[in-house]
Design an enzyme around this catalytic site. Structure first.
Site, PDB file in Angstrom:
ATOM      1  N   LEU A  39       0.860  -1.180   0.000  1.00 27.05           N
ATOM      2  CA  LEU A  39       0.000   0.000   0.000  1.00 27.05           C
ATOM      3  C   LEU A  39       0.896   1.230   0.000  1.00 27.05           C
ATOM      4  O   LEU A  39       1.873   1.293   0.758  1.00 27.05           O
ATOM      5  CB  LEU A  39      -0.910   0.032   1.237  1.00 27.05           C
ATOM      6  CG  LEU A  39      -2.159  -0.834   1.229  1.00 27.05           C
ATOM      7  CD1 LEU A  39      -2.862  -0.734   2.582  1.00 27.05           C
ATOM      8  CD2 LEU A  39      -3.121  -0.443   0.119  1.00 27.05           C
ATOM      9  N   ASP A  40       0.570   2.224  -0.813  1.00 26.43           N
ATOM     10  CA  ASP A  40       1.332   3.469  -0.823  1.00 26.43           C
ATOM     11  C   ASP A  40       1.239   4.154   0.538  1.00 26.43           C
ATOM     12  O   ASP A  40       0.269   3.944   1.282  1.00 26.43           O
ATOM     13  CB  ASP A  40       0.779   4.419  -1.894  1.00 26.43           C
ATOM     14  CG  ASP A  40       1.020   3.895  -3.299  1.00 26.43           C
ATOM     15  OD1 ASP A  40       1.990   3.157  -3.499  1.00 26.43           O
ATOM     16  OD2 ASP A  40       0.221   4.238  -4.193  1.00 26.43           O
ATOM     17  N   PRO A  41       2.213   5.003   0.877  1.00 32.69           N
ATOM     18  CA  PRO A  41       2.146   5.728   2.152  1.00 32.69           C
ATOM     19  C   PRO A  41       0.840   6.502   2.335  1.00 32.69           C
ATOM     20  O   PRO A  41       0.306   6.560   3.451  1.00 32.69           O
ATOM     21  CB  PRO A  41       3.352   6.672   2.081  1.00 32.69           C
ATOM     22  CG  PRO A  41       4.326   5.947   1.215  1.00 32.69           C
ATOM     23  CD  PRO A  41       3.485   5.242   0.172  1.00 32.69           C
TER      24      PRO A  41
END
Length: 297
Positions: A39-41
């Site tokens: 998951l992206d930040p």
């Protein structure tokens, strides 16, 4: 000794998936930790974490379909197709003339079903051995090939208009490898006003749901799913006898028993309910594609 299991974590915004893995390592006292899909930040939501021997299951989880809730902002483009990037341009008043509710729904329908999608240039896809986002950050130009993905659900839940933007709250069910940022970008491009993602939350990975996940501050003593319980959420189960379990663990085939398989990959459970491994067909036989450690506690 850390237990073998699958841990569901509700990742908060601002942390990388690697940050979460590092915290799980500390909480469970082991280096052998991995996850089934980054998951992206900016994104929040479900991370499926494997601990000790259960990391072997991640290969079979990472390809599961997924559900996301997201907010798409129509009216501007960014360098990363999401809110973390730099603003590229903003639509002028004339561009909005044809963007009514029907046009938005038509745009969403065009991105539903089996579609060809070009991933964002700042994705984690490897190009010549390096992550695309690393190449972009180094100032290199990256062009990724289109890939076939399936968006089985793309529902508009709510919308909010301002003088300059139209924000769309959506729910997306999709195959593994689908980029929600790319959906936002492509919807905006189709409507002629540009678009990017301002919020993203993963709520489901296969049979795992974020409602069952623990928060990042609740990792100490957090409950895990046994390998057997986790495997049951991913694929069909085949009970095997103690003798069959022993043979499979020793690399032997179950000769002439292919008809017992109900799918290309099946989880074998021994009489005690422990996961023996993942089975597949080899000719007319059954063979273990992956064996679990015999001690799973």
């Amino acid at each position: 000794m850390a237990s073998h299991g699958i841990l569901l974590v509700d990742k908060p915004g601002g942390l990388t998936s690697h940050d979460v893995v590092a915290r799980v390592r500390r909480a469970f006292g082991t280096r052998k930790v991995g996850h089934a899909g980054t998951l992206d930040p900016m994104a929040t939501g479900l991370l499926v974490i494997g601990i000790e021997g259960a990391t072997r299951l991640l290969t079979y989880i990472v390809g599961a379909d997924k559900t996301y809730t997201a907010t798409i902002r129509l009216g501007s483009r960014t360098t990363t197709d999401d809110a973390e990037g730099d603003l590229v341009d903003t639509a002028d008043a004339g561009a909005w003339a044809s963007v009514d509710d029907e046009a938005v729904q038509n745009g969403i329908r065009s991105l539903t079903g089996a579609i060809s999608q070009v991933p964002s240039s700042v994705s984690a896809i490897k190009v010549a051995g390096r992550r695309a986002y690393d190449l972009v950050r180094a100032g290199e130009s990256v062009e990724l090939a289109a890939r076939e993905v399936t968006v089985s659900r793309f529902d508009l839940i709510a919308q909010r208009r301002t003088a300059d933007f139209l924000d769309l709250d959506v729910i997306v069910d999709c195959s593994s490898g689908t980029y929600i940022r790319a959906l936002a970008r492509d919807l905006g491009d189709a409507l002629g006003v540009g678009g990017h993602l301002t919020a993203l939350r993963r709520t489901r990975v296969g049979g795992f749901h974020v409602e069952d996940a623990v928060g990042i501050d609740d990792l100490d003593g957090a409950p895990t799913l046994s390998p057997a319980a986790a495997a049951e959420r991913v694929m069909p189960v085949l009970p095997v006898t103690a003798e069959e379990a022993r043979d499979l663990r020793h690399g032997k085939r179950l000769v002439g028993q292919r008809d017992r398989l109900t799918a290309s990959e099946v989880a074998a459970l021994d009489p005690d309910g422990a996961l023996v491994g993942i089975l597949e067909a080899r000719g007319k036989d059954i063979k273990s594609a992956m064996n679990m450690p015999e001690v799973q506690a």
